[in-house]
Structures are given as structure tokens and as C-alpha cells.
Design an enzyme around this catalytic site. Structure first.
Site, PDB file in Angstrom:
ATOM      1  N   GLU A  74       0.530  -1.227   0.066  1.00  0.00           N
ATOM      2  CA  GLU A  74       0.048  -0.197   0.165  1.00  0.00           C
ATOM      3  C   GLU A  74       0.847   1.130  -0.057  1.00  0.00           C
ATOM      4  O   GLU A  74       0.399   2.376  -0.687  1.00  0.00           O
ATOM      5  CB  GLU A  74      -1.007  -0.054   1.208  1.00  0.00           C
ATOM      6  CG  GLU A  74      -1.969  -1.067   1.255  1.00  0.00           C
ATOM      7  CD  GLU A  74      -1.610  -2.367   1.517  1.00  0.00           C
ATOM      8  OE1 GLU A  74      -0.404  -2.497   1.944  1.00  0.00           O
ATOM      9  OE2 GLU A  74      -2.361  -3.513   1.176  1.00  0.00           O
ATOM     10  N   HIS A 143     -11.228  -5.807   9.144  1.00  0.00           N
ATOM     11  CA  HIS A 143     -12.061  -5.674   7.892  1.00  0.00           C
ATOM     12  C   HIS A 143     -13.164  -4.768   8.077  1.00  0.00           C
ATOM     13  O   HIS A 143     -14.245  -4.651   7.161  1.00  0.00           O
ATOM     14  CB  HIS A 143     -12.427  -6.995   7.129  1.00  0.00           C
ATOM     15  CG  HIS A 143     -11.423  -8.037   6.802  1.00  0.00           C
ATOM     16  ND1 HIS A 143     -10.540  -8.478   7.468  1.00  0.00           N
ATOM     17  CD2 HIS A 143     -11.165  -8.155   5.351  1.00  0.00           C
ATOM     18  CE1 HIS A 143      -9.522  -9.250   6.531  1.00  0.00           C
ATOM     19  NE2 HIS A 143     -10.068  -8.981   5.228  1.00  0.00           N
TER      20      HIS A 143
HETATM   21  C1  TPP Z   1      -1.597  -4.954   4.398  1.00  0.00           C
HETATM   22  C2  TPP Z   1      -2.621  -5.904   3.526  1.00  0.00           C
HETATM   23  N1  TPP Z   1      -3.023  -5.248   2.496  1.00  0.00           N
HETATM   24  C3  TPP Z   1      -4.075  -6.029   1.998  1.00  0.00           C
HETATM   25  C4  TPP Z   1      -4.709  -7.216   2.306  1.00  0.00           C
HETATM   26  C5  TPP Z   1      -5.744  -7.909   1.856  1.00  0.00           C
HETATM   27  N2  TPP Z   1      -5.388  -9.354   1.430  1.00  0.00           N
HETATM   28  C6  TPP Z   1      -5.571 -10.260   2.109  1.00  0.00           C
HETATM   29  S1  TPP Z   1      -4.808 -11.766   1.432  1.00  0.00           S
HETATM   30  C7  TPP Z   1      -4.483 -10.917   0.120  1.00  0.00           C
HETATM   31  C8  TPP Z   1      -3.155 -11.722  -0.831  1.00  0.00           C
HETATM   32  C9  TPP Z   1      -2.297 -12.347  -0.030  1.00  0.00           C
HETATM   33  O1  TPP Z   1      -1.511 -13.056  -0.962  1.00  0.00           O
HETATM   34  P1  TPP Z   1      -0.127 -13.844  -0.370  1.00  0.00           P
HETATM   35  O2  TPP Z   1       0.760 -12.815   0.433  1.00  0.00           O
HETATM   36  O3  TPP Z   1       0.528 -14.348  -1.583  1.00  0.00           O
HETATM   37  O4  TPP Z   1      -0.837 -14.945   0.566  1.00  0.00           O
HETATM   38  P2  TPP Z   1      -1.759 -16.015   0.093  1.00  0.00           P
HETATM   39  O5  TPP Z   1      -3.144 -15.591   0.356  1.00  0.00           O
HETATM   40  O6  TPP Z   1      -1.651 -16.534  -1.279  1.00  0.00           O
HETATM   41  O7  TPP Z   1      -1.446 -17.284   0.907  1.00  0.00           O
HETATM   42  C10 TPP Z   1      -4.656  -9.444   0.129  1.00  0.00           C
HETATM   43  C11 TPP Z   1      -4.264  -8.755  -0.825  1.00  0.00           C
HETATM   44  C12 TPP Z   1      -4.196  -7.627   3.630  1.00  0.00           C
HETATM   45  N3  TPP Z   1      -4.536  -8.607   4.409  1.00  0.00           N
HETATM   46  N4  TPP Z   1      -3.015  -6.998   4.493  1.00  0.00           N
END
Ligand code: TPP
Lengths: 343, 383
Positions: A74, A143
Site C-alpha cells: 500500500e 476488515h
Molecule cells: C496489508 C494488507 N493489504 C491487503 C490485504 C488484503 N489481502 C488479504 S490476503 C491478500 C493476498 C495475499 O497473498 P499472499 O501474500 O500471496 O498470500 P496467500 O493468500 O496466497 O497465502 C490480500 C491482498 C491484507 N490482508 N493486508
């Protein structure tokens, strides 16, 4: 409004009532079509169309350079948007959820909000940060935050929040057109609320900074915005049965604050309750109540009251109904406005 | 090495002239080569190295994988019944989850991300307590100290600096405790990931970072997340070794993690491990994966399923037989039945808990708000 054309998804959608999410999408689409400097960026805004589908179709229509899936950072997204704005673009940044905008807070506070000021007006920041905010959707931790007060307390930022489908379109158009940075707070529990507003019909672009009376009344004013507007309208209907004719003012813009509309209403009714789901202590209602008291003291029949979320971290979904200000709490406050009887 | 550990094991605050005796950890690395990951992910299954592995460990890994898969299926079913608000499945990633738990000693700490419920359960956490966050009755349903598992972190990568701090503090105190911090491929783009790696390397903290590269961050594929040759390569710039491992090879993940944990415990500093795996299910039950990926890709990965490849190898080598498979399946089924039963009971909640833990001592305002809610609840129960 042609319904006879062959399966065109847009035409089909127009025949049905539009949701707030669709109105927001349409606002970005129109802005992008009119102005090639408008760029949308964020996490999952491209192929997926955003986790709430608010940017649905934009990447397809305008290409991935204009609607961009960014790396997951972000601070990086907003920081890059600052640089893009420096070079003449108008970035519209999506933060996925309220609490995930916090990593970008430094960019917002240290650069976005004060760039115009520190450069003596030579470097404006015409960018929009769209943030889905607030609770009521059963979201897990992080959230459901109502983070408006952090942004309100930062000079240089506009803070806007629509409560109706029409306003979602009009205010987002205005935000994108603004030459100053706008934190555009989208009440996520109203994303799926509908109205007869048609994305095909020309819609009014609202100037930022104007409150509106949603329900005229005579016995007290409910001052509210965003996710609490439908709750206040419901409370006003319920209060009518008990002889209270409540006026409901929808702020729409928290910064700038439309003192004129709010104070005109309170002077008419003589009583006011500020309603929001953000915390009460040092929350938005504190500022609003103080302002009303300063400007309308001689018209007030009772102290300005606040109905707010409790002063606690946003609770888990199974307990959120106890935290969110509902109709009953608003009616209780209205009953307490019979100040003379008490004192 | 010797000199460093004796230096840092002094109690915090002890007088020390850092200009005269800089900790060796602060000296820049001159040759990055030993830090670089191998071009190919480490694999054990399908190689002769399997013969060196302890058969008891192999059976344990197998049983935990079967339990993990069943747990994922059960939790997903619970979302359909409305018993969980949401569940981010680790189907296909069980090898990483299980190896993470088994690579640690009891005194070590686990710092999971929101997806890593399974690692917490494999570490011994009560499955229902592990699901509290996702059911929605409280944010963290367990006492982190009891199993040495930090709260599941929803804001991505934000738990990584915590892992570094805890590991550093443990070493300052003279404890040989290691912290294992888990993050997704998307999370490696966050500033906190980079800050954590840098602190860990500068402090030579006993921490291991495990990146589960499952191909996607919600809808965004790895290619849009990084231009690096691998995520493990990111370690080099901070001055720590990066290791690349086949994340579906439970034996390889366990081996690489155990090496990294042992190294950290002996004062060798942090390691970044990238486990290459795949997210078979959608991001969560609420996500529609057909919007951003095709079935063909998923099917390719199914053929490389962590359970399939381990079961085949162990069966061929005579380490696992029909009885062993049945026992593992029965054990998993029993776990699932217990979980189902317990999750089908409505949790008993006290709304007054809203005010119980905001501060050690309630403020006057909170006492007032608590009284207001009490009155509302009383009125509700009378009505
Ligand atoms: C700081 C932050 N930004 C955005 C999100 C929203 N979000 C939740 S899971 C996700 C994707 C995460 O991807 P990854 O790190 O590859 O982990 P995975 O879900 O594939 O295990 C996002 C963008 C969040 N939880 N925290």
C-alpha cells in the site's frame, strides 16, 4: 435505454436498479473515458475487478496501463501515485479494506496531504484514495474499521463518503476532478444497496462539501453520513410514531464540513444528535457537536448528543451488532433531548 | 561466531563500547555466492536422499498431511454451513504448513499469517481455538504463550518484524529459541517484509522466514508481484542465505527448514526459505478463481500433490502399507468428526467482553459504556 439490443451486458444492467458498486464503477469509467490522465491502480483491481468488483471491466476497456494490478504494498501504491501525480496524471488508488490502508498512512500524512502547501501551491496532488470502510458485513478482524477521523485530522485532505447510489457516482466524479487529494470512503455495507438511478442517464456531479437534508423534520436533527444514513432514516420513521418529527442531514463530505446546512437545520429544530459508527471519544461527532454548540448555542434546547460506536477496537463479527449504533440507541438519544423535562 | 554469541548474551543494558567491539554481524558480507539459492528447488522425494530420512519422521509427515487435508476440507464445509465466516484453505500447501510446525522445538515460536491455521493446529493448537478468528467469536482464540504461536496476522507481513524482535529478545536473554515467520508471495512486496529481513540480518537474529509461494496473491500472479529470479534471491541483498525448496515435497521442506532452524539456534543468523507450491482452492471460499486462472494449471499441480507424491514414494519403498494408510485416514476422520461436532455447537458469548480487554483497567468512559450495554441487554432479555 435500449432493451432491445442483443445481449449487451451494460444495456442489460441498466434496465435493473443499480448498486452503489456499479455507480462507483461507472464514475471511474466515465472519468477515464473523458480524461486520459485518469489512472486506476491497486491490489486486484485489474483482472478480478477488485474484491468488491468496483473496478470490474476497467482493465479490459482501458488496458492494464490505465487500470493496474500493482504489487502488494500500500505504501508503494500510494507513493507511486504521488510521483504519477507530480508528472501530471490523476491516479485513483484503491485500498482493499480500511485497515489495509494503514501501511500507506505515512505517504498520506507526510506527502499527499501537504504537497501543495510545502511547495507553495506549485505541486498539487490531484489524486483519489478509495477506501472501503466500516462494519456490518460480518468481516473478520481488520476488515471493519471506521478510520475517517485519522483522515479528518490531517489538513490538506478532503474526506468524502457517499450514502446513496446517486451520490456514489456524483461524488466520485467530483473527487476525481478535484485538484486536491480526496480520501473517498466507501461504506462497504452499502455496496449492494440499490436505487433506480440509471447508469445510462446523465447524473449530477455533486460539488464536494455540500451536505443535504434527506428527510425534513421539525423536532430534532440527526446529523450523519455514510453507513449510518439508512439507520437514521429508519430511526426517524420509528420516532414519528412517538410524535418526533426528525430531520436527517447527510453530510456527504466530512472535510470540508458544510456548517451552513447543518446549522440551518439545527436552528430550525433546536436539537441535534450526531450519529456514526466510528468511536465516540475524539471521534467525528466530537468535532461536529462542538461546532454546532459554538454556532447555534442560543438556538439549542438541549445539549448536542452523540450516538457512536463504543470506544473499543472493532469487535469480532458475532458481537458487532452490540457495537454498531442502531435504531434503538438513536431513539434513546432522541428521548434524552427532552432536556427541560430532565433538568 | 563464539565471540558474537558471548557479546549478545550480555544482559540488555550492559555497558559496552560498540565502537571498539562491533558485533561481527555488522560487518558486510564480501562474497554473496554462499547466500544465493540453488537454481532448482531442493527436492528429496524421487532422489536417493529419501533413504537417509528417518522412516518414523516420514510416516509422521504423511499422517500430518492426511490430517491437514481433512482439516481443510472440514473447515471449507463449515463455511458452507455458515459456521465459519470465511476460510482461506491450504489445500495443496499442506506440506509447508506441516513442515513448519514439525521443524520447531516446543520452546520455539511460530508467527503465522492469516492462512496458516493448519500450521498452528499441527503444532498442537486446539482446532476450534485456531478457528475462532474465522468463526468470528474473538480475534485470537488462544493464549499465544501456551503454544508459542503469535496471533494469526491478517494485515500482510506485519507479523514478520515481531518475529525478529522476539527472536532477538530471546537471544539477549540467553535462550536458544528460534522464531519461524510465515508469509505469502504477495506479502513479500510489503515494506514490513523488507524491514524484517534487514533487521534480522543486521542483528543476526535467530529467525527463519518461510515464504509460501502459492502462485497468487488473491488474483495477482507472481509475475506481477516480483521481477526477481526467485523470492529466495531477495535474501542476498540483506546478507542472509536464501533457500529454494519444492513446497509440495514435505520431506524437502522439513529438511530445509530444520537446517535453517538449527543454524539460527546455533547463532548462524536468519534464513529466507521460499517454498514453491500452489493454491489449489480459491483464495478463500468467497473468491471466484475462474476469473483469473484456468483449470489446466490447477490440474498440472494436482498431479504434483504433496500427498500423492509422498504416498507413492513411501509405498514404493515399503515404508507405508495399507494398514498405515488406513490408520492415517481413520485418525483424520476422527479429528474431522470431533471438529464438526464442536463447531456445530453455538459458541457462548458474553457481549460484556467487548469492554473486558481494551485496557488493563477500564477507563471511566468504558465503564459508562459497559453500563449502557448491560442495561440494553437486561432490557432485551426481559422483552
Ligand atoms: C496489508 C494488507 N493489504 C491487503 C490485504 C488484503 N489481502 C488479504 S490476503 C491478500 C493476498 C495475499 O497473498 P499472499 O501474500 O500471496 O498470500 P496467500 O493468500 O496466497 O497465502 C490480500 C491482498 C491484507 N490482508 N493486508
Amino acid at each position: 435505454m435500449t432493451t432491445h439490443t442483443t445481449a449487451r451486458p451494460a444495456a442489460k444492467a441498466a434496465a435493473k436498479p443499480a448498486t452503489m458498486a456499479q455507480a462507483l464503477q461507472r464514475a471511474m469509467r466515465d472519468a477515464m473515458a473523458e480524461d486520459p490522465t485518469v489512472h486506476v491502480m491497486g491490489e486486484d483491481v485489474g483482472t478480478l475487478g477488485g474484491v468488491f468488483r468496483v473496478t470490474d471491466g476497467l482493465a479490459k476497456e482501458f488496458g492494464e496501463d490505465r487500470c493496474t494490478d500493482t504489487p502488494l504494498a500500500e505504501a508503494g501504491i500510494l507513493g507511486a501515485a504521488v510521483g504519477m501525480a507530480m508528472y501530471g496524471l490523476r491516479p485513483v488508488v484503491e485500498m482493499q479494506f480500511d485497515a489495509f490502508a494503514y501501511p500507506a498512512f505515512e505517504q498520506l500524512v507526510s506527502h499527499v496531504s501537504r504537497m501543495r502547501n510545502r511547495t507553495r501551491g506549485t505541486m498539487p496532488m490531484p489524486l483519489v484514495v478509495r477506501i472501503p470502510y466500516g462494519g456490518g458485513i460480518g468481516g473478520v478482524e481488520h476488515h471493519s474499521d471506521s478510520s475517517e477521523i485519522y483522515y479528518m485530522a490531517t489538513p490538506g485532505l478532503h474526506v468524502v463518503t457517499p450514502a446513496t447510489v446517486e451520490d456514489a457516482y456524483g461524488l466520485l466524479r467530483a473527487a476525481i476532478a478535484s485538484d486536491d487529494p480526496v480520501v473517498f470512503l466507501e461504506p462497504k455495507r452499502l455496496y449492494w444497496s440499490k436505487s433506480d438511478w440509471s447508469p445510462e442517464a446523465p447524473a449530477a456531479v455533486e460539488p464536494i462539501g455540500k451536505a443535504v437534508v434527506r428527510r425534513p423534520g421539525t423536532s430534532a436533527t440527526l446529523v450523519t453520513y455514510g453507513p449510518s444514513l439508512p439507520v437514521c432514516l429508519e430511526a426517524a420513521e420509528a420516532a414519528a410514531a412517538e410524535g418526533w418529527d426528525l430531520e436527517v442531514v447527510d453530510l456527504r463530505s466530512l472535510v470540508p464540513f458544510d456548517e451552513e446546512t447543518v446549522c440551518a437545520s439545527v436552528r430550525r429544530t433546536g436539537r441535534a444528535v450526531v450519529v456514526h459508527e466510528s468511536t465516540g471519544f475524539a471521534g467525528p461527532g466530537a468535532e461536529i457537536a462542538a461546532r454546532i454548540t459554538e454556532r447555534c448555542f442560543h438556538h439549542l434546547e438541549a445539549p448536542v448528543l452523540r450516538v457512536a460506536g463504543f470506544d473499543i477496537p472493532y469487535p469480532p463479527p458475532m458481537l458487532e451488532r452490540h457495537h454498531l449504533p442502531g435504531v434503538d440507541r438513536i431513539l434513546d438519544a432522541v428521548a434524552r433531548l427532552q432536556w427541560e423535562a430532565q433538568s | 561466531m563464539q565471540q558474537r554469541s558471548s557479546t549478545v548474551q550480555e544482559p540488555p543494558g550492559a555497558a559496552r563500547d560498540y565502537r571498539l567491539t562491533p558485533p561481527p554481524a555488522w560487518q558486510p558480507r564480501t562474497d554473496p555466492a554462499p547466500l544465493l539459492p540453488d537454481a532448482e528447488p531442493v527436492r528429496v522425494l524421487g532422489t536417493d536422499a529419501v533413504a537417509d530420512a528417518d522412516p518414523a519422521l516420514l510416516r509422521r509427515l504423511y499422517a500430518e498431511l492426511i490430517r491437514g487435508r481433512r482439516y481443510n476440507a472440514q473447515a471449507t464445509a463449515l463455511t458452507k454451513q455458515g459456521r465459519l465466516a470465511v476460510y482461506p484453505s491450504t489445500t495443496g500447501q499442506e506440506a509447508c504448513e506441516v513442515a513448519a510446525a514439525l521443524a520447531l522445538e516446543e520452546r520455539d515460536w511460530l508467527f503465522p499469517s492469516y492462512r496458516d491455521t493448519l500450521a498452528a493446529v499441527a503444532r498442537g493448537l486446539d482446532p476450534v481455538e485456531a478457528l475462532t478468528l474465522l468463526r468470528g467469536d474473538w480475534h485470537t482464540g488462544y493464549d499465544p504463550h501456551e503454544h508459542r504461536i503469535a496471533p494469526l496476522s491478517t494485515p500482510l507481513a506485519t507479523q514478520l518484524p515481531h518475529a525478529v524482535g522476539l527472536a532477538h529478545a530471546a537471544r539477549l536473554k540467553g535462550d536458544d529459541v528460534v522464531a519461524l515467520a510465515m508469509v505469502g508471495d504477495g506479502g513479500t512486496s510489503e515494506g514490513d517484509f523488507h524491514k524484517a529481513l534487514n533487521f534480522a540480518a543486521v542483528w543476526q537474529a535467530p529467525v527463519v522466514f518461510l515464504v509460501q509461494n502459492n502462485g497468487f496473491a488473491i488474483s495477482v500472479p507472481l509475475a506481477k508481484q516480483t521481477a526477481a529470479p526467485s523470492l529466495a534471491h531477495k535474501a542476498v541483498g540483506y546478507g542472509m542465505p536464501g533457500r529454494l525448496v519444492d513446497g509440495n515435497d514435505a520431506v524437502a521442506v522439513h529438511q530445509v527448514l530444520t537446517e535453517a532452524v538449527t543454524r539460527a539456534r546455533r547463532g548462524g543468523g536468519p534464513t529466507l526459505v521460499e517454498a514453491v507450491t500452489y493454491r489449489i482452492d480459491a483464495h478463500t471460499n468467497a473468491d471466484d478463481a475462474t476469473r483469473y486462472r484456468g483449470d489446466a494449471e490447477v490440474e498440472t499441480w494436482r498431479a504434483h500433490d504433496p500427498i500423492v507424491i509422498l504416498e507413492r514414494e513411501l509405498t514404493e519403498r515399503g515404508i507405508l502399507d495399507e494398514d498405515g494408510r488406513r490408520a492415517a485416514a481413520e485418525d483424520a476422520e476422527e479429528m474431522a468428526a470431533r471438529l464438526r461436532e464442536r463447531m456445530n455447537a453455538d459458541p457462548v458469548l458474553d457481549p460484556m467482553d467487548l469492554f473486558a480487554h481494551v485496557y488493563a483497567e477500564k477507563t471511566a468512559q468504558l465503564r459508562e459504556q459497559a453500563a449502557q450495554l448491560r442495561a440494553e441487554l437486561d432490557a432485551e432479555s426481559e422483552a
